[in-house]
Design an enzyme around this catalytic site. Structure first.
Site, PDB file in Angstrom:
ATOM      1  CG  ASN A   7      -1.832   1.143   1.310  1.00 26.73           C
ATOM      2  OD1 ASN A   7      -1.733   2.076   0.513  1.00 26.73           O
ATOM      3  ND2 ASN A   7      -2.740   1.111   2.265  1.00 26.73           N
ATOM      4  NE  ARG A  61      -5.858   2.144  -0.630  1.00 23.40           N
ATOM      5  CZ  ARG A  61      -5.886   3.208   0.125  1.00 23.40           C
ATOM      6  NH1 ARG A  61      -4.848   3.530   0.868  1.00 23.40           N
ATOM      7  NH2 ARG A  61      -6.951   3.978   0.148  1.00 23.40           N
ATOM      8  CG  HIS A 150     -11.928   4.543   2.187  1.00 28.36           C
ATOM      9  ND1 HIS A 150     -12.468   5.695   2.721  1.00 28.36           N
ATOM     10  CD2 HIS A 150     -10.600   4.606   2.410  1.00 28.36           C
ATOM     11  CE1 HIS A 150     -11.499   6.430   3.240  1.00 28.36           C
ATOM     12  NE2 HIS A 150     -10.350   5.788   3.061  1.00 28.36           N
ATOM     13  NE  ARG A 211      -7.800  13.241   1.866  1.00 26.61           N
ATOM     14  CZ  ARG A 211      -7.928  11.936   1.682  1.00 26.61           C
ATOM     15  NH1 ARG A 211      -8.901  11.463   0.936  1.00 26.61           N
ATOM     16  NH2 ARG A 211      -7.087  11.098   2.238  1.00 26.61           N
ATOM     17  CD  GLU A 357      -8.116  -0.080   3.848  1.00 27.41           C
ATOM     18  OE1 GLU A 357      -8.210   0.638   2.857  1.00 27.41           O
ATOM     19  OE2 GLU A 357      -7.683   0.323   4.943  1.00 27.41           O
TER      20      GLU A 357
END
Ligand code: ADP
Length: 583
Positions: A7, A61, A150, A211, A357
């Protein structure tokens, strides 16, 4: 299979070597604070360390798959180019992901590499959720649609929740809240993502670490004209969110500590964060017409009991009641990845779920990396045909007036075909069915396609026929706004069939006219359809067509998929062709 999962993020690289079946983690690490351009160097060390664990494939990823990817993909030059073309959509992430892919290929050139996209889980979102209210030709040109992110996390926690609740995913309406440094909410209706808060880029939706999330587009215009585009970009991506509001940090732990000391900025940031998650939970319950469970995950969702409490309070009207003590005590582990904090009598469950994940990516990678796996996914999308009819010119004239033309209501999946605005009433000996849609364009023969249930209602007995074969089929009366036509034949129960291109046919090892079996698995009512006719034409789009009775029998909705399992061509059975990757 032993998978190296990489990742490679904008400023950190997380990596694991994991056994995809058992989930056992053999190596796990992270390198933080990587400067721009420093990825290759950081990865060289990581890959050397990982190589000692002899991985059999590498899973990456990849944040943005744009419109090119609706599933994970084995990486080759064209896949890499497509990921590159998505850089403008995720400028912080995709370049870092690509750096990871390139470094891994250099150090481990013999291993299959697989890209697992954050966006792919959302690929079946309905158009009403995917589309922004912009002129659609413009949106199309610039790729301005909701992609969602996601995906690996939302799919992982949804599956874990279903397992915990001992119910199939296809029976559940879930709202998954991934609350980490990046954060998004996803409405998962019967296993499919139908709405999600991140949009064309990972900037939309919740307030995040740095963000801004949702912002009036008018405010963006003001900022752009005052600060310029580059500065606005930096502001909204890196200096906003809870860090920007609080002026302290992007880490919820810091904010909670400061808020406890009375820091106003920290308190406001926490309130904005929680408020927005609550707002999305309410909205997504409305989108799905209810909710069976809310999932809280990600660093904040898994660890902050006080944030969970802020989010879940006063949601009793949705059936969500949680136990304060259970919430405070919730402790997750890989062995125990789901904690139910609901009150025992709650109608909807509140679940704290550990996301993984990396394991999701490892399993996807193993599925695609298996030596005998075909390069492309051989599952077949299924479309459900509601009752409809095709008209010839003469009948059209009688029903709708001389020279009347079919008007496009919406395009349907097979190229050139459309559902028209016109509807016709069917009158049978027993009763009638009103408002049956005419499909366009006009054809040389009338053909009315109904289900067996419709036949019982109408009081007719129609034969099962392939499209176009109406000779000797059942009679029916059609009633339009301008006239009535008694057809002596034309009513059929459509034979289930698969449309495919010659290339698809080659990939499946079948040809025009073959009969095959298609298995539906993984749902609440597994079913294998026999006698499925293969229809091959270069203008077709791969799709199996069944009617509403057949769909109900397998409890399917549009967007489902089946696997071609058995082909009996010509005179006899030719063999069992279990073709779907990973099955
Ligand atoms: P990422 O999106 O980077 O994968 P994670 O899901 O790992 O993020 O979440 C990281 C965030 O989780 C941290 O920035 C921090 O705000 C939050 N977090 C972790 N532990 C706690 C905790 N005990 N209490 C509150 N927040 C926490």
């Amino acid at each position: 299979m032993r998978i190296l999962v990489i990742n490679s993020g904008s400023s950190s690289i997380k990596y694991q070597v994991v056994e995809s079946e058992s989930g056992e983690v053999l190596l796990k690490g992270a390198t933080e604070r990587i400067a721009a351009g420093g990825h290759a160097e950081a990865l060289a060390g990581i890959l050397e360390e990982a190589a000692a664990h002899t991985p059999q494939a590498v899973g990456h990823r990849v944040v943005h798959g744009g419109r090119s990817f609706t599933d994970s993909a084995r990486i080759d030059a064209s896949v890499e180019a497509a990921i590159e073309s998505c850089v403008p959509l995720a400028p912080l992430h995709n370049p870092a992901n690509l750096a990871g892919i390139r470094a891994a290929r250099e150090v481990l050139p013999d291993l299959p590499q697989v890209a697992v996209f954050d966006t792919a889980f959302h690929a079946r979102m309905p158009n009403r959720a995917r589309s922004y209210a912009l002129p659609q030709d413009l949106a199309e040109e610039y790729g301005i649609v909701r992609y969602g992110f996601h995906g690996s996390s939302h799919s992982c926690v949804a599956q874990r929740a279903a397992t915990h609740l001992r119910r199939p995913l296809t029976e559940l309406r879930l709202i998954s809240c991934h609350l980490g440094n990046g954060a998004s909410v996803c409405a998962i209706e019967y296993g499919t993502s139908v709405e999600t808060s991140m949009g064309m880029t990972p900037l939309e939706g919740l307030a995040m670490g740095t963000r801004s999330g949702d912002l009036d587009p008018g405010a963006v215009l003001t900022l752009c004209s005052e600060l310029g585009i580059k500065e606005t970009d930096t502001l909204l991506n890196r200096k906003s969110g809870i860090a920007g509001v609080s002026g302290i940090s992007n880490d919820m732990r810091d904010l909670e500590a400061k808020a406890a000391e009375g820091h106003e900025g920290a308190r406001l940031a926490i309130k904005i964060f929680a408020h927005r998650v609550r707002k999305y939970i309410g909205a997504y319950a409305a989108v799905m017409g209810g909710v069976d469970a809310v999932i809280l995950t990600g660093g904040i969702g898994q660890n902050s009991a006080s944030m969970r409490q802020r989010i879940l309070q006063r949601l009793e009207f949705l059936g969500l009641q949680f136990e304060i003590f259970a919430n405070n005590d919730a402790k997750l582990s890989e062995a125990n990845p789901v904690v139910d904090i609901s009150a025992s009598h709650a109608r909807a469950r509140s679940l704290v779920v550990a996301t993984n994940e990396e394991l999701t990516i490892a399993r996807e990678t193993a599925r695609l990396a298996k030596a005998d796996a075909p390069a492309t996914d051989l599952s077949i999308p299924i479309a459900i045909s509601a009752r409809h009819l095709h008209l010839d010119r003469e009948t059209m004239d009688i029903l709708f007036g001389k020279g009347a033309e079919l008007e496009v209501h919406k395009k349907i999946s097979q190229p050139g075909q459309f559902a028209s605005k016109q509807k016709v009433n069917l009158i049978g000996p027993r009763s009638r069915i009103d408002g049956v849609r005419v499909l366009g364009p006009l054809r040389s023969k009338n053909q009315v396609e109904v289900s067996r249930t419709d036949e019982y209602k109408l009081g007719v007995d129609a034969p099962i026929r392939g499209s176009g074969k109406v000779e000797g089929s059942a009679p029916i009366v059609l009633e339009g706004p301008k006239g009535t036509v008694e057809l002596s034949e034309g009513l059929i129960c459509a034979r289930r069939h698969i449309h495919m291109t010659p290339a698809d046919a080659e990939a499946f090892g079948v040809k025009q006219g073959d009969e095959v079996e298609v298995a539906i698995t993984g749902g609440p009512r597994d079913l294998t359809f026999g006698d499925v006719l293969v229809r091959v034409k270069s203008s077709y789009l791969l799709e199996m067509h069944i009617d509403t009775d057949e769909a109900n029998a397998a409890e399917l909705s549009n967007g489902a998929e089946g696997d071609l399992i058995y082909s009996s061509a010509g005179e006899g059975v030719q063999g069992c062709l279990r073709k779907h990757a990973g099955s």
